[in-house]
Design an enzyme around this catalytic site. Structure first.
Site, PDB file in Angstrom:
ATOM      1  N   ARG A 172       0.837  -1.198   0.000  1.00  0.00           N
ATOM      2  CA  ARG A 172       0.000   0.000   0.000  1.00  0.00           C
ATOM      3  C   ARG A 172       0.874   1.251   0.000  1.00  0.00           C
ATOM      4  NH1 ARG A 172      -2.017  -3.582   4.011  1.00  0.00           N
ATOM      5  NH2 ARG A 172      -4.131  -4.357   3.559  1.00  0.00           N
ATOM      6  N   LYS A 196      -1.817  -2.653   8.067  1.00  0.00           N
ATOM      7  CA  LYS A 196      -2.968  -2.248   8.876  1.00  0.00           C
ATOM      8  C   LYS A 196      -2.946  -2.969  10.221  1.00  0.00           C
ATOM      9  CE  LYS A 196      -6.182  -0.992   5.166  1.00  0.00           C
ATOM     10  NZ  LYS A 196      -7.502  -1.258   4.555  1.00  0.00           N
ATOM     11  N   HIS A 266      -3.266   2.411  -5.861  1.00  0.00           N
ATOM     12  CA  HIS A 266      -3.937   1.178  -5.459  1.00  0.00           C
ATOM     13  C   HIS A 266      -4.174   0.281  -6.668  1.00  0.00           C
ATOM     14  CE1 HIS A 266      -5.512  -0.750  -1.888  1.00  0.00           C
ATOM     15  NE2 HIS A 266      -6.519  -1.220  -2.601  1.00  0.00           N
ATOM     16  N   ARG A 269      -1.413  -2.085  -7.086  1.00  0.00           N
ATOM     17  CA  ARG A 269      -1.604  -3.222  -6.160  1.00  0.00           C
ATOM     18  C   ARG A 269      -2.580  -4.225  -6.766  1.00  0.00           C
ATOM     19  NH1 ARG A 269      -1.503  -4.486  -0.504  1.00  0.00           N
ATOM     20  NH2 ARG A 269      -3.532  -4.982   0.414  1.00  0.00           N
ATOM     21  N   HIS A 292      -3.945  -9.114   3.460  1.00  0.00           N
ATOM     22  CA  HIS A 292      -5.387  -9.139   3.689  1.00  0.00           C
ATOM     23  C   HIS A 292      -5.707 -10.024   4.897  1.00  0.00           C
ATOM     24  CE1 HIS A 292      -6.426  -8.107  -0.776  1.00  0.00           C
ATOM     25  NE2 HIS A 292      -6.232  -7.037  -0.041  1.00  0.00           N
ATOM     26  N   TYR A 301      -9.774 -10.622  -6.895  1.00  0.00           N
ATOM     27  CA  TYR A 301      -8.827 -10.673  -8.009  1.00  0.00           C
ATOM     28  C   TYR A 301      -9.025 -11.912  -8.864  1.00  0.00           C
ATOM     29  CZ  TYR A 301      -6.858  -6.978  -5.227  1.00  0.00           C
ATOM     30  OH  TYR A 301      -6.712  -5.820  -4.511  1.00  0.00           O
TER      31      TYR A 301
END
Length: 320
Positions: A172, A196, A266, A269, A292, A301
């Site tokens: 990110r 995150k 993004h 990514r 994730h 995806y």
């Protein structure tokens, strides 16, 4: 609806500012999001913006504190937004913010019970993200490399490294901006990133990305300043690079590839994940690389790749 406090609204210029119980509750909730949940500043702002709108609505209805809110009041708030033409995704996001806030407020005894516990969000269709083809990505990086070779100074070299790292690793923007020099393991071809929720992971980076990073690090001293610290990527004045600068670099570079969608950082990514799956990578590995928490997030995806396969079939097969 019953309420324990008189609603308090104080004008500030042309805007209305909350005071009293609502302001106190939202201040405490903001600290909870930042310090306990470790949410990003962007996420905290989004929650507070939605909840501020709800608090203003509640005050207009005579509800001066979170304690007076009911499920019917929350439904009325969302219904008014729907009637005014708000997007389904916006309404779903605001319902989610209300659920998180009232779950916390009940746990903290700010409210006696959770009025949002059974609040439902409208269903939204999952939209496939636009992404670059492998040829688009190649053109993007080739064009940036050629531009850097023509220009003087370190910024062009830095920009190539930014693009190579974003596409090569799928990290990110915030993770790229947070990279320190010690986070790059050239020997093993890994980046150590803080994602995150302050979760650390190691992400592989291919040889083109490592070479671009090495070229950038060789000219990095030209931009170094007292504020540089150990940051890998620096802004023009020598401090750690700002996410807005990274976004500008990506958008400007994408304009050099006319057929490519302007997907922003993004989108690189997205492209990395899609191209990995098209090349035969397994979903669990891609999930780990992207950081994730849920495999369901990564599965979008696979839908992108499936849709590309169907599009190629429709275009090329005589019996399609």
């Amino acid at each position: 609806m019953a309420h324990a406090h008189k609603p308090i609204l104080a004008p500030v210029g042309d805007e209305v500012e909350l005071t009293g119980p609502w302001a106190d509750a939202l201040r405490r909730f903001s600290a909870h999001l930042a310090l306990e949940r470790h949410d990003s500043p962007h996420t905290v702002r989004a929650y507070l913006s939605d909840l501020h709108e709800f608090a203003l609505f509640a005050c207009r209805c005579g509800i001066g504190s979170p304690q007076g809110v009911t499920l019917a009041g929350l439904r009325r708030w969302l219904g008014e937004q729907q009637a005014s033409g708000a997007a389904t995704a916006t309404i779903a996001r605001r319902a989610g913010a209300a659920r998180v806030f009232f779950r916390w407020s009940t746990r903290e005894s700010i409210t006696a019970s959770d009025p949002a516990q059974t609040l439902r969000s409208p269903k939204i269709g999952r939209r496939l993200p636009e992404t670059l083809t492998q040829e688009d990505a190649r053109e993007l990086l080739d064009a940036a490399t050629a531009k850097a070779a023509e220009s003087e100074g370190p910024l062009g070299v830095r920009d190539v490294a930014i693009l190579e790292v974003l596409y090569g690793s799928g990290i990110r923007v915030s993770e790229l901006c947070g990279l320190d020099l010690g986070d790059v393991d050239e020997q093993r071809g890994l980046l150590r990133v803080l994602g995150k929720g302050d979760k650390q992971r190691s992400v592989p980076l291919g040889q083109p990305g490592l070479r671009a990073l090495a070229r950038w690090r060789s000219v990095r001293p030209q931009l170094c300043a007292p504020a540089s610290g150990m940051a890998v990527f620096l802004g023009a004045r020598g401090s750690r690079i700002d996410p807005r600068v990274v976004r500008r670099v990506v958008h400007e570079s994408l304009r050099g590839v006319p057929q490519a969608p302007d997907v922003g950082p993004h989108g690189l990514r997205h492209a990395m994940a899609t191209h990995l799956l098209e090349g035969g990578a397994d979903l669990r590995s891609v999930q780990e690389m992207l950081g994730h928490a849920s495999l369901a997030t990564t599965q979008i995806y696979t839908h992108v790749s499936d849709e590309r396969l169907r599009a190629a079939y429709r275009q090329a097969h005589p019996r399609a």
